[in-house]
Scaffold this active site. Structure first.
Site, PDB file in Angstrom:
ATOM      1  N   ASP A 317       0.709  -1.291   0.070  1.00  0.00           N
ATOM      2  CA  ASP A 317      -0.037  -0.100  -0.088  1.00  0.00           C
ATOM      3  C   ASP A 317       0.934   1.340  -0.074  1.00  0.00           C
ATOM      4  O   ASP A 317       2.023   1.158   0.352  1.00  0.00           O
ATOM      5  CB  ASP A 317      -0.901  -0.060   1.502  1.00  0.00           C
ATOM      6  CG  ASP A 317      -1.948   0.947   1.095  1.00  0.00           C
ATOM      7  OD1 ASP A 317      -2.415   1.645   0.103  1.00  0.00           O
ATOM      8  OD2 ASP A 317      -2.402   1.554   2.317  1.00  0.00           O
ATOM      9  N   ASP A 601      -4.114  -2.680   5.657  1.00  0.00           N
ATOM     10  CA  ASP A 601      -4.688  -2.343   6.986  1.00  0.00           C
ATOM     11  C   ASP A 601      -6.150  -2.485   7.336  1.00  0.00           C
ATOM     12  O   ASP A 601      -6.371  -2.421   8.357  1.00  0.00           O
ATOM     13  CB  ASP A 601      -4.065  -0.858   7.504  1.00  0.00           C
ATOM     14  CG  ASP A 601      -4.617   0.104   6.242  1.00  0.00           C
ATOM     15  OD1 ASP A 601      -5.456  -0.327   5.372  1.00  0.00           O
ATOM     16  OD2 ASP A 601      -4.208   1.366   6.333  1.00  0.00           O
ATOM     17  N   ASP A 605      -8.651  -5.502   3.060  1.00  0.00           N
ATOM     18  CA  ASP A 605      -7.550  -6.067   2.688  1.00  0.00           C
ATOM     19  C   ASP A 605      -7.546  -7.622   3.235  1.00  0.00           C
ATOM     20  O   ASP A 605      -6.631  -8.293   2.640  1.00  0.00           O
ATOM     21  CB  ASP A 605      -6.273  -5.296   3.254  1.00  0.00           C
ATOM     22  CG  ASP A 605      -6.211  -3.953   2.620  1.00  0.00           C
ATOM     23  OD1 ASP A 605      -6.633  -3.860   1.372  1.00  0.00           O
ATOM     24  OD2 ASP A 605      -6.021  -3.029   3.243  1.00  0.00           O
TER      25      ASP A 605
END
Length: 855
Positions: A317, A601, A605
């Protein structure tokens, strides 16, 4: 409101008594995770390895035929291994439990019509909560009142932008979470405004709870190391059993008694099986996980440490992992000039005016480490502080009279402040919208008429900022005489300047990305942010290079699998992606034989974290569900920590492979010696007690020391190994055969020298040479490099292991009462010199070979 009736509550909340009844009925407001196995279950599971089972069978047989000592030795070794594995697994569970306690513990509610703080896990359906900027929503609820309430729901939707909330009814059925503007959801963050909500779902009934239920039902994958060791154990067990049966048969043909032949075959099996391997693997993984905790990484499953070593793709990310997760002023456009943040002069009065507008026309505050408010407003506060401006003091001095909060329609925020007795309107917002209501512009301390040429210059600069993925705000002001403020008053403004902001990369990100390429790992950025922003950051830190492709989720949506496979090697940035896109990306790389690490997070996900070979959750910003789904948790949310962990993983694998090579080459030398003597009808070179001593001392101690070797500079330059790569490749098998043969020759040389005196002296020489040569061999197996490149004293554990083994061996040879126990003959000083010389020769030969191979 109907919702209050449905949950049997009111705007004043419920009573403490009613809350207690509901708490007992519905349970606490917390997520239930799959209950981890207890200590006893973990301990029993340590005995499931095939090699351990073979050893236990040998132990039972030894006990029945009267060899109690052999049986006890085997059981002690196996039990120690199992205890070590149990202790480390329980330590990992304890680390995770403490990590989960980092969540927000208290929530403000109305109980008995009075505001009070309660623990978040005591929230019940019907509770009325008061929320404001900086609060984390602790349960799902319906909005009753909204005062410019904005909530970040990225943990559920993946969208980084905050969502404006209202209390209007939504009639659409099966409305997606992102469109439920009158609802707030557990784990979301309030970024702006304030509001009042009534709780409609708690615990496992929340949206985040439903996903947690699915994750609890998902089975964990076995790591490459586990699969490798299982395969290795099976093959080795069958090979050892075949050899022992052969030795047993040959012993019987030579006229040995059934019991003697059988016990020697059992002793040979015990010596050949590297039972220290289980404890070595456990110790190496345990030490590595403890080191990684200090480096901000917690491993949920110690076996997953090694998996990091074969990672070839890291899907990361952007926000918070590669970047600092806070907006920062990059450049300022004022007086028709561009000023980069590095060149900002704190004494410049024009820039000071811009920072004053940013401070007064915002609600963000910074107090110590606590930063409350919208990220862009916090960046403006940081900017103002470079001019020595404190937002609290400034707002008290130039107090706010009225305000028009920001909304997504007009894209402006306006405040009316009292400045030295005058009322001045300060406005900030989207440049395009703000320019529409400006008639003048501020230029070097004066107000000038806003011409088309100036507007064109401002627009051009705004486009330049946008191309670089920077977020831009425009600022304006004008004097105002009225006490009331309406949207119509947002006109005839004086344009002051533009401020561009960006979430800057972490200082260490560029080096970490460079290290990835050095290590043969492709880093990929997968983010919910816009493509332009993502590509700009990816370019700055080296992920996006010339010839690479950036792709949006909607573009990925229309691609079939064949098209994706054709382009995937070149795609470095994925922007505006949905959870299902992340899984597809992971699966696409895995189908090409890659080991994939995925960071995340949010709840959204979790499926991708499970699908990846290594799921990496964020310890600071991550949700409980993402942490439960992951194999590793970063306590600093930092990409560079992943790269450090990869090096640790490679070191773990290298150490385990080197330890196996040490164990097998040593065991092979013993087997070769026995087979040689058996085939040539010579006396057996070892007694069972010799093999057990070698197994317990010269196997375990140096092998454990090899497993504790520190990472070296060469690891980063190695390429990731393939998923199906065997822990014993052809090169390692050749190494084991060659080194085992050299040691066996030295052992037989000692055996023949001893036989000139007596059979007892022959076995004593063979035992001592084999034992000591294997102790020396521990230094050879520390690395594939010669010892002068690695350094003799860089691993003191190997020195200690050698000294302990050397002292114990000499104790047996020189302490007369032990001669009968260990079946050795008395030796002279000359004998000891010969034994030491013969034992050292194999290591000299092996070191010369390594030096030639590493030229």
């Amino acid at each position: 409101m109907e919702v209050l009736e449905d949950v049997q509550s009111s705007k004043e909340g419920i009573t403490d008594e009613e809350a207690q009844v509901r708490l007992e009925r519905d349970g606490k407001n917390k997520l239930e995770s799959e209950k981890p196995p207890g200590a006893l279950k973990i301990f029993i599971s340590q005995f499931s390895d095939l090699l351990v089972i073979v050893l236990l069978i040998a132990s039972v047989i030894s006990m029945f035929v009267g060899e109690l000592e052999s049986s006890i030795v085997i059981l002690v070794v196996v039990t120690i291994n199992s205890i070590l594995g149990t202790v480390q697994t329980l330590k990992a569970q304890k680390s995770l439990d403490s990590l989960k306690k980092l969540s927000t513990p208290y929530t403000r509610v109305l109980r008995n019509g009075v505001v009070k703080e309660i623990k978040s896990d005591e929230l019940v359906v019907g509770d009325v909560c008061l929320v404001e900027a900086g609060d984390v929503i602790s349960a799902d609820g319906r909005v009753i009142d909204s005062f410019s309430l904005q909530v970040n729901e990225s943990s559920l939707t993946g969208e980084a932008e905050s969502v404006e909330k209202h209390n209007q009814q939504i009639l659409e059925e099966n409305c997606p979470i992102g469109d439920q503007k009158n609802m707030v959801f557990s784990s979301s963050l309030v970024t702006y405004g304030r509001g009042k909500i009534v709780i409609t779902s708690t615990g496992m009934d929340t949206e985040i709870g439903r996903i947690a239920t699915l994750m609890n039902q998902t089975q964990e994958k076995r790591t490459p190391l586990q699969r490798n060791l299982d395969d290795f154990s099976k093959k080795l067990s069958f090979a050892i059993i075949a050899i022992c049966i052969g030795v047993f048969g040959l012993s019987m043909l030579r006229g040995e008694t059934l019991i003697d032949a059988f016990m020697f075959a059992v002793a040979l099996a015990v010596a050949a099986i590297p039972e220290a391997l289980a404890s070595i693997v456990t110790i190496v993984l345990s030490i590595s996980t403890q080191k990684m905790v200090k480096e901000h990484a917690i491993m949920k499953n110690i076996n997953a440490v090694e998996t990091l070593g074969c990672v070839s793709i890291i899907c990361s990310d952007k926000t918070g992992t590669l970047t600092q997760n806070k907006m920062s002023v990059e450049s300022v456009y004022i007086n028709g000039e561009l000023v980069h943040h590095d060149a900002i002069d704190p004494q410049n009065q024009d820039l000071r005016l811009l920072s004053l507008i940013g401070t007064l026309c915002s609600d963000a505050t910074i107090s110590g480490d606590q930063r409350i408010g919208d990220p862009t407003e916090l960046a403006l506060i940081d900017f103002a502080r470079t001019f020595g401006m404190n937002e609290t003091e400034t707002r008290e001095q130039f107090y706010r009279v009225k305000e028009l909060p920001f909304d997504s329609v007009r894209k402006l925020m306006t405040t009316l402040n009292n400045v030295h007795g005058k009322k001045i309107m300060y406005v900030k917002g989207a440049p395009d919208e703000l320019l529409k209501v400006c008639t003048k512009y501020y230029f070097q301390g004066k107000e000038e008429l806003l011409s088309d040429e100036v507007i064109s210059d401002i627009g051009r600069q705004n486009e330049e900022f946008a191309k670089k993925g920077e977020r831009v705000l425009a600022f304006a002001y004008r004097e105002f005489d009225e006490d009331e403020l309406t949207m119509e008053d947002e006109s005839d403004l004086v344009f002051t300047g533009l401020v561009s902001m960006i979430d800057p990369p972490r200082e260490e990100s560029a080096q970490a990305v460079a290290d990835c390429y050095t290590a043969g790992i492709k880093p990929i950025m997968i983010t919910g942010d816009h493509k332009v922003t993502a590509q700009a950051i990816a370019t700055r830190i080296g992920i996006f290079k010339e010839g690479d492709i950036s792709l949006e989720g909607r573009e990925l949506e229309v691609m079939n699998d064949e098209e994706l496979h054709e382009k995937i090697e070149k795609i470095s940035v994925y922007a505006r992606v949905a959870p299902e896109h992340k899984i597809r990306i992971v699966e696409a790389w895995q189908s090409r034989g890659h080991n994939v690490a995925m960071t995340g997070d949010g709840v959204n996900d979790a499926p991708a974290l499970k699908q990846a070979d290594i799921g990496i959750a964020m310890g600071i910003t991550g949700t409980e569900v993402s942490k439960d789904a992951a194999s590793m948790i970063l306590t600093d949310d930092n990409f560079s920590t992943i790269v450090k962990a990869v090096v640790t993983g490679r070191n773990v694998y290298a150490n385990i492979r080197n330890a196996i090579a040490y164990l097998l080459s040593g065991n092979f030398s013993g087997i070769l010696s026995v087979l040689y003597c058996t085939l040539l009808a010579l006396p057996l070179p070892f007694y069972p007690v010799h093999l057990l001593f070698i197994n317990l001392v010269t196997d375990s101690l140096p092998a454990i020391a090899i497993g504790m070797e520190n990472p070296n500079k060469y690891l980063l330059y190695e390429k990731p190994r393939a998923k199906n790569a065997s822990i014993l490749d052809k090169a390692t098998i050749k190494q084991i055969g060659y080194e085992g043969l050299v040691i066996a020759i030295a052992t037989m040389a000692g055996f023949y020298i001893g036989l000139e005196t007596s059979n007892a002296m022959g076995t004593t020489f063979a035992f001592a040479v084999l034992c000591l040569s294997r102790l020396f061999h521990g230094f050879n197996c520390r690395s594939s490099k010669p010892i002068y490149k690695v350094g003799l004293f860089t691993n003191m554990y190997s020195i200690y292991a050698f000294l302990v083994g050397y002292l114990l061996l000499n104790g047996i040879l020189f302490f007369t009462p032990l001669h009968s126990v260990f079946a050795v003959a008395a030796v002279s000083g000359m004998d000891i010199l010969i034994i030491n010389g013969l034992a050292l020769i194999p290591s000299i030969i092996i070191q010369i070979t390594k030096a030639i191979m590493n030229k």
